[in-house]
Structures are given as C-alpha cells and as structure tokens.
Design an enzyme around this catalytic site. Structure first.
Site, short mmCIF file in Angstrom:
data_model
loop_
_atom_site.label_atom_id
_atom_site.label_comp_id
_atom_site.label_asym_id
_atom_site.label_seq_id
_atom_site.Cartn_x
_atom_site.Cartn_y
_atom_site.Cartn_z
N ASN A 124 0.84 -1.19 0.00
CA ASN A 124 0.00 0.00 0.00
C ASN A 124 0.88 1.25 0.00
OD1 ASN A 124 -1.26 2.22 1.96
ND2 ASN A 124 -2.91 1.23 0.83
N CYS A 157 -6.29 -2.74 -2.41
CA CYS A 157 -7.21 -2.20 -1.41
C CYS A 157 -8.14 -1.14 -1.98
CB CYS A 157 -6.41 -1.61 -0.25
SG CYS A 157 -5.34 -0.24 -0.76
#
Length: 182
Positions: A124, A157
């Site tokens: 991320n 995500c």
C-alpha cells in the site's frame, strides 16, 4: 553458462505475479530457485512455482533434505543474482535489520557480498511512504541492494498511488542488466 537466480517471494498480494516472473525467466534460460516466506504461501502455492521453475521451492530454513547440504548457505553460494519480488514491508524490515527467521531472510544474509541483490517493493502507498519503510529501504541500499521502484496504480485495497509491483518486463530488464554488469 546458465545463470542461477534466487527468486525470493514475500507476502504481498502481488505474490501471484511470481508465477509469471518464474515462467518468463525460465524460458529465457535462467536456472530459478524460489524461496518463499510463510506469508507468501497464503497468496500462491509452492507447487505452482515448483512446476514453473522445474526446481523444488525452498520454504523452511530448518528443513534440510540432503544431509551434507545447508540450503540457505549453499543456495547463496550458487546464486548469480538474488531478487526479492514482491518485497513486502515486513520482509524489507527483516532484511534491513539483519533478521534470519525464515528461508528468505536467512538465505539473503548468507549471500556473498559480491552477489547482486535486487528488491521490488509491493505494498500500500501509505506503507511504502512510511518513514520506517523508507529508512529500511535506505538501509538495504547501503547493504548493496538495488530497488526496482513500484509503480503508481489502483492497488488491491482500492487506493490509488505508488506501491504496485513494477511491471514484469521492467523487473526482467533490471535482472538482465544487473547480470550483464557482473
């Protein structure tokens, strides 16, 4: 002479791309030995990588199937290049801090200093940009590792930003350029 590549796969959603990377490198004539962290096995099976590499996948630093061979030491001696792809924040942190608690990190620590080492982060954006991760990557670079920078993309995500594994053609180009330099 055939070059030997140690492909270390750590726990990232991008671990599934290790199958294509293994296949492409094997087709280019490289001998591939795959090492996996426990977390990587949650994303892709060792059997897939074994079939594609045509070699056993190394999972457990304490498992020595051949009595006169110490896998994490001998693999390092045989390697022409080590690449961690994908490189999770956790495995980067372990390597940066000299931990050797799994097959990937123990083998990396046992590599001769002359062995070229690459890492391709995949995580991320916030994890990648975190000061701890940045400091760990800088430490890896001070140990001789070269980063194959992640790309900006829509991440697993749903966030958009830097942290997606570099395209495989870029990873392969970096591998081949590094091998040509050495």
């Amino acid at each position: 002479m055939t070059k030997t590549i140690l492909l270390a796969v750590s726990g990232s959603i991008s671990a599934y791309k290790a199958a294509d990377l293994t296949s492409q490198l094997e087709k280019l004539g490289y001998k591939i030995h795959v090492l996996m962290t426990e977390a990587a096995r949650d994303f892709i099976t060792p059997l897939t990588l074994q079939v594609l590499s045509k070699n056993p996948v190394h999972l457990d630093v304490m498992e020595e199937k051949i009595a006169n061979r110490i896998n994490h030491i001998d693999l390092g001696k045989e390697a022409d290049l080590f690449i961690l792809a994908p490189a999770s924040a956790n495995t980067i942190a372990q390597l940066a801090n000299g931990m050797a608690n799994n097959m990937v990190t123990a083998t990396a620590l046992a590599l001769p200093t002359s062995t070229p080492k690459l890492f391709a982060p995949a995580m991320n954006t916030k994890m990648y940009d975190h000061p701890a991760t940045q400091a760990n990557m800088e430490r890896l670079k001070s140990y001789g590792y070269r980063e194959i920078e992640p790309k900006s993309a829509v991440l697993a995500c749903g966030d958009i930003g830097r942290g997606a594994l570099a395209d495989l053609d870029i990873i392969i180009k970096n591998i081949e350029e590094t091998l040509c330099e050495n």
